[in-house]
Design a protein around this motif. Structure first.
Motif, PDB file in Angstrom:
ATOM      1  N   SER A 195       0.847  -1.185   0.000  1.00  0.00           N
ATOM      2  CA  SER A 195       0.000   0.000   0.000  1.00  0.00           C
ATOM      3  C   SER A 195       0.888   1.243   0.000  1.00  0.00           C
ATOM      4  CB  SER A 195      -0.951   0.003   1.205  1.00  0.00           C
ATOM      5  OG  SER A 195      -0.201   0.010   2.409  1.00  0.00           O
ATOM      6  N   GLN A 196       0.263   2.429  -0.033  1.00  0.00           N
ATOM      7  CA  GLN A 196       0.991   3.692   0.016  1.00  0.00           C
ATOM      8  C   GLN A 196       0.157   4.702   0.807  1.00  0.00           C
ATOM      9  OE1 GLN A 196      -0.291   6.518  -1.881  1.00  0.00           O
ATOM     10  NE2 GLN A 196      -2.068   5.164  -2.011  1.00  0.00           N
ATOM     11  N   VAL A 216      -3.637   0.941  -5.219  1.00  0.00           N
ATOM     12  CA  VAL A 216      -2.413   0.188  -5.533  1.00  0.00           C
ATOM     13  C   VAL A 216      -2.764  -1.280  -5.733  1.00  0.00           C
ATOM     14  CG1 VAL A 216      -0.135  -0.523  -4.696  1.00  0.00           C
ATOM     15  CG2 VAL A 216      -0.981   1.753  -4.178  1.00  0.00           C
ATOM     16  N   PRO A 267       8.071   9.980  -0.899  1.00  0.00           N
ATOM     17  CA  PRO A 267       7.021   8.952  -0.927  1.00  0.00           C
ATOM     18  C   PRO A 267       7.601   7.584  -0.576  1.00  0.00           C
ATOM     19  CG  PRO A 267       7.725   9.448  -3.141  1.00  0.00           C
ATOM     20  CD  PRO A 267       8.454  10.407  -2.249  1.00  0.00           C
ATOM     21  N   LEU A 311       6.504   3.119   0.099  1.00  0.00           N
ATOM     22  CA  LEU A 311       5.548   2.017  -0.006  1.00  0.00           C
ATOM     23  C   LEU A 311       5.481   1.304   1.334  1.00  0.00           C
ATOM     24  CD1 LEU A 311       6.249   0.264  -3.452  1.00  0.00           C
ATOM     25  CD2 LEU A 311       4.352   1.781  -2.847  1.00  0.00           C
ATOM     26  N   ASP A 312       4.273   1.031   1.790  1.00  0.00           N
ATOM     27  CA  ASP A 312       4.070   0.210   2.981  1.00  0.00           C
ATOM     28  C   ASP A 312       3.907  -1.241   2.542  1.00  0.00           C
ATOM     29  OD1 ASP A 312       4.181   2.238   4.897  1.00  0.00           O
ATOM     30  OD2 ASP A 312       2.080   2.756   4.588  1.00  0.00           O
ATOM     31  N   SER A 335       7.838   0.474   6.076  1.00  0.00           N
ATOM     32  CA  SER A 335       7.784   1.529   5.068  1.00  0.00           C
ATOM     33  C   SER A 335       9.126   1.616   4.348  1.00  0.00           C
ATOM     34  CB  SER A 335       7.448   2.864   5.722  1.00  0.00           C
ATOM     35  OG  SER A 335       6.163   2.814   6.323  1.00  0.00           O
TER      36      SER A 335
END
Length: 204
Positions: free
Chosen positions: A119-120, A127, A164, A166-167, A180
């Protein structure tokens, strides 16, 4: 023959007859000492043999300690790396305001690591990934992942994405973690450009 001299043994007398002539009590005393020594020697030998046979509960256990317990496996975030590869061309018929890029996930050591979710942080972006989560990657191997993002609400995405990330939800036999990954300046620049193209009218 005149004079005093040593007494000559008589006829039929031998040298070992002198030992035989010792008092019986002397022979018995010598026998008791020898028997005591023999009993003591056997007792010591039996004790040593018992210590060897006892193993875990005897003397041998004290001189040979148990090996230390094995260390637990590492946390998945400690052995997983995510590297940004670059932008990917969109396929024919891709949804409007969508774009995609590649990342490489590597597992350095330990048990296999599973990815259960990607996710983000921006609410205006959806996503999905290929391969779709969940999937696993073994130690010492890498996997290319294509991440597709689609702008759903322009007013909820940033005009300029600074850092930014990404998780990624990681899982192995030790733990489940949400980690993250910051993918670097090149990813930030290309993401900002893609968002500006997708939402050019809304950003004016």
């Amino acid at each position: 023959m005149s004079g005093v001299g040593p007494v000559e043994p008589g006829e039929g007398t031998h040298a070992w007859d002198v030992l035989d002539a010792a008092p019986p009590v002397t022979r018995r005393r010598r026998g008791r000492v020898g028997a005591f020594y023999e009993r003591h020697r056997r007792a010591v030998a039996a004790a040593l043999a018992g210590a060897v046979l006892l193993g875990g509960g005897g003397t041998l256990y004290a001189t040979r300690p148990r090996p230390p317990a094995p260390l637990p496996p590492p946390y998945p975030s400690q052995v997983t790396d995510l590297r940004y590869l670059g932008w990917e061309p969109g396929p024919e018929g891709a949804p409007e305001r969508s774009f995609r890029f590649g990342v490489e996930l590597s597992v350095l050591a330990g048990p296999p690591v599973g990815v259960t979710r990607i996710s983000q942080p921006y609410a205006g972006l959806s996503v999905r990934s290929s391969p779709a989560a969940p999937f696993r990657t073994g130690a010492g191997s890498s996997r290319k992942i294509i991440v597709t993002m689609r702008v759903t609400q322009c007013r909820k995405v940033p005009w300029n994405a600074g850092l930014p990330f990404l998780d990624v939800t990681l899982r192995n036999t030790r733990a489940i973690e949400v980690h993250s990954f910051i993918l670097g300046q090149r990813y930030a620049q290309q993401l900002s450009q893609a968002l500006q193209v997708a939402c050019s009218n809304d950003f004016r």
